[in-house]
Design an enzyme around this catalytic site. Structure first.
Site, mmCIF file in Angstrom:
data_model
loop_
_atom_site.group_PDB
_atom_site.id
_atom_site.type_symbol
_atom_site.label_atom_id
_atom_site.label_comp_id
_atom_site.label_asym_id
_atom_site.label_seq_id
_atom_site.Cartn_x
_atom_site.Cartn_y
_atom_site.Cartn_z
ATOM 1 N N TYR A 130 1.168 8.767 -11.280
ATOM 2 C CA TYR A 130 0.476 7.831 -10.375
ATOM 3 C C TYR A 130 -0.147 6.692 -11.180
ATOM 4 C CZ TYR A 130 -2.733 6.297 -6.646
ATOM 5 O OH TYR A 130 -3.406 5.563 -5.714
ATOM 6 N N LEU B 276 0.838 -1.205 0.000
ATOM 7 C CA LEU B 276 0.000 0.000 0.000
ATOM 8 C C LEU B 276 0.872 1.253 0.000
ATOM 9 C CD1 LEU B 276 -1.988 -2.254 1.241
ATOM 10 C CD2 LEU B 276 -3.155 -0.361 2.306
#
Ligand code: UDP
Length: 312
Positions: free
Chosen positions: A144, A72
């Site tokens: 991203y 994560l």
């Protein structure tokens, strides 16, 4: 189990770590604290769980056997990743590779947190996992989006070529306590602004949509994915789709605020619509979200109110 959570001091990672700790597992949090915070994990450190302060794109200093690895680690809020484009690309690529190597060494299950951003500004609605996406590869958000897309490819390749027991989830917008009130995301901004009596900043016309999932539901989905042998990708998100104007109105209602709306420019390449098709998660993981947007926002309002009280 010994569970490694990279990005475990962040909003979602810290809730996931709490959930594994509550089930009696040993948690190892790896985080560089660039967007996460020690305040999110102080309860875990007090209970004896491990914390490694490290940037996983440079090193993963975890010794010994591990059973499960979650990736994560990444800035997740658009203002944060736009501020650190190179670091975002590095953590998605080199960080993911180092964590896959860690999983391979121990024969651990590896769960990669991908994102609805891999669908870009989608032309298919709602988005099923079979949709390949519509991403601008050189736009500002690409650091991203493409890092996460590369991380998916890398995860699949480690599964195929190195037999790592990989699983991919694509996480849609998530909110709840421990969101950083200053992270610039829509829910953080609206709730903070409403509580402060400031105008709610709606970008563009406010007709663009998002589908918001409460954090406890998302954590439940991640744990179900980890416990399964599914490779994914599997969408995790709440299909309750709202326009940003609807969200602003609900935040005003839940907070009882009389703030106004202030329109501001739409960021470049801001996706127009986003809503998960969660058929796969429901069929393969027996998962579906249970917390309504109104209830979830009420929990967040409580958290932001108590945070500002402790800071005063
Ligand atoms: N947004 C907004 N006001 C804000 C922050 C965001 O209207 O103060 C909009 C943004 O343009 C986008 C949506 O809310 O359409 C969700 O933005 P966020 O940054 O939370 O995450 P994204 O889903 O874009 O990654």
């Amino acid at each position: 189990m010994r569970v490694v959570i990279a990005g475990g001091a962040g909003f979602l990672g810290s809730h996931l770590a709490d959930a594994y700790a509550a089930e009696g597992h040993d948690v190892v949090i790896v985080d560089d604290l660039s967007s996460g915070s020690l305040a999110n994990i102080s309860q875990l450190l007090a209970a004896g769980h491990e914390f490694c302060e490290a940037d996983v794109s440079k090193e993963v200093p975890v010794e010994g056997h591990v059973d499960l690895v979650f990736n994560l680690a990444s800035p997740a809020s658009p203002p944060f990743y736009l501020e650190r484009p190179l670091e975002t690309l590095a953590v998605g690529s080199e960080g993911t590779r180092r964590l896959l190597e860690l999983a391979e060494q121990s024969g651990a299950r590896f769960v990669h947190a991908s994102t609805s951003e891999v669908y870009g500004d989608p032309t298919v609605h709602p988005q099923p996992e079979s949709y390949w996406g519509n991403v601008n590869p050189v736009g500002p958000r690409s650091v991203y989006d493409e890092a996460k897309r590369f991380a998916e490819a890398l995860t699949v390749a480690y599964g195929q070529q190195r037999n790592v027991r990989v699983g991919l989830v694509r996480i849609f917008n998530t909110y709840g306590p421990r969101l950083d009130p200053g992270d610039g995301r829509v829910v953080s901004n609206f709730v903070r602004q409403a509580l402060a009596g400031e105008p709610l900043t709606v970008y563009g016309t406010g007709e663009q949509t998002r589908s918001l999932c409460y954090v406890s539901d998302l954590v439940d989905g991640l744990m179900k994915m980890a416990a399964s042998t599914e490779r994914g990708p599997i969408n995790l998100g709440n299909p309750d789709e709202r326009t940003m104007l609807e969200l602003a109105a609900l935040v005003l209602e839940v907070t009882g605020s009389s703030s106004n709306i202030a329109f501001a420019p739409l960021p470049t390449d801001d996706p127009t619509r986003r809503c998960p098709d969660i058929t796969l998660a429901t069929e393969l993981l027996s998962w579906k979200p249970t917390v309504s947007l109104r209830d979830g926002l009420m929990h967040l309002v409580e958290y932001f109110s108590s945070e500002s009280l402790t800071k005063e």
